[in-house]
Design a protein around this motif. Structure first.
Motif, mmCIF file in Angstrom:
data_model
loop_
_atom_site.group_PDB
_atom_site.id
_atom_site.type_symbol
_atom_site.label_atom_id
_atom_site.label_comp_id
_atom_site.label_asym_id
_atom_site.label_seq_id
_atom_site.Cartn_x
_atom_site.Cartn_y
_atom_site.Cartn_z
ATOM 1 N N ILE A 102 0.834 -1.194 0.000
ATOM 2 C CA ILE A 102 0.000 0.000 0.000
ATOM 3 C C ILE A 102 0.873 1.250 0.000
ATOM 4 N N VAL A 103 0.634 2.098 -0.995
ATOM 5 C CA VAL A 103 1.358 3.352 -1.142
ATOM 6 C C VAL A 103 0.333 4.452 -1.383
ATOM 7 N N VAL A 104 0.511 5.587 -0.693
ATOM 8 C CA VAL A 104 -0.405 6.719 -0.884
ATOM 9 C C VAL A 104 0.403 7.972 -1.197
ATOM 10 N N CYS A 105 -0.238 8.896 -1.860
ATOM 11 C CA CYS A 105 0.384 10.175 -2.173
ATOM 12 C C CYS A 105 0.453 11.014 -0.892
ATOM 13 N N LYS A 106 1.616 11.551 -0.585
ATOM 14 C CA LYS A 106 1.788 12.324 0.650
ATOM 15 C C LYS A 106 0.878 13.543 0.704
ATOM 16 N N SER A 107 0.607 14.142 -0.416
ATOM 17 C CA SER A 107 -0.237 15.341 -0.420
ATOM 18 C C SER A 107 -1.698 15.027 -0.098
ATOM 19 N N ASP A 108 -2.089 13.756 -0.184
ATOM 20 C CA ASP A 108 -3.460 13.354 0.117
ATOM 21 C C ASP A 108 -3.656 12.936 1.574
ATOM 22 N N THR A 163 -8.666 13.430 -0.974
ATOM 23 C CA THR A 163 -8.278 14.460 -1.920
ATOM 24 C C THR A 163 -8.866 15.790 -1.463
ATOM 25 N N VAL A 164 -8.004 16.791 -1.294
ATOM 26 C CA VAL A 164 -8.443 18.102 -0.825
ATOM 27 C C VAL A 164 -8.317 19.105 -1.964
ATOM 28 N N LYS A 165 -9.449 19.720 -2.331
ATOM 29 C CA LYS A 165 -9.459 20.761 -3.357
ATOM 30 C C LYS A 165 -10.339 21.898 -2.868
ATOM 31 N N ASN A 166 -9.784 23.086 -2.816
ATOM 32 C CA ASN A 166 -10.517 24.270 -2.370
ATOM 33 C C ASN A 166 -11.195 24.049 -1.011
#
Length: 89
Positions: free
Chosen positions: A9-15, A60-63
């Motif tokens: 399991i790998v996730v994007c750090k920004s998420d 996922t964070v957007k606005n």
């Protein structure tokens, strides 16, 4: 960049929203209810077998809006994951 949570399991750090220690978190009734709700709602994407030491909340964070929330359990300690992600020095 990516963060390896254990197994495959790998996730994007920004998420990553939070990396939490499972033992200290489960001492709170509210946190237990939160994790139970996540399981009931299907947010727990992958449960890693073995001794659980931390859980990671990813979305996922957007606005300032969060979507696609997932909870991952990991056998790796929260402190180790935070250091790997360079959240701590």
């Amino acid at each position: 960049m990516f963060l390896h949570l254990g197994r495959n399991i790998v996730v994007c750090k920004s998420d990553i929203i939070a990396i939490l220690d499972i033992n200290s978190t489960l001492n709170s009734k509210v946190n237990k209810e939160f994790l139970e709700m996540c399981e009931e709602e299907g947010f727990v994407n992958e449960v890693i077998s073995g001794k659980l030491r931390s859980f990671i909340i990813v979305g996922t964070v957007k606005n300032r809006n969060v979507s696609g929330v997932k909870v991952y359990y990991s056998p790796i300690s929260a402190l180790t994951l935070q250091k790997r992600a360079n959240f701590m020095e």
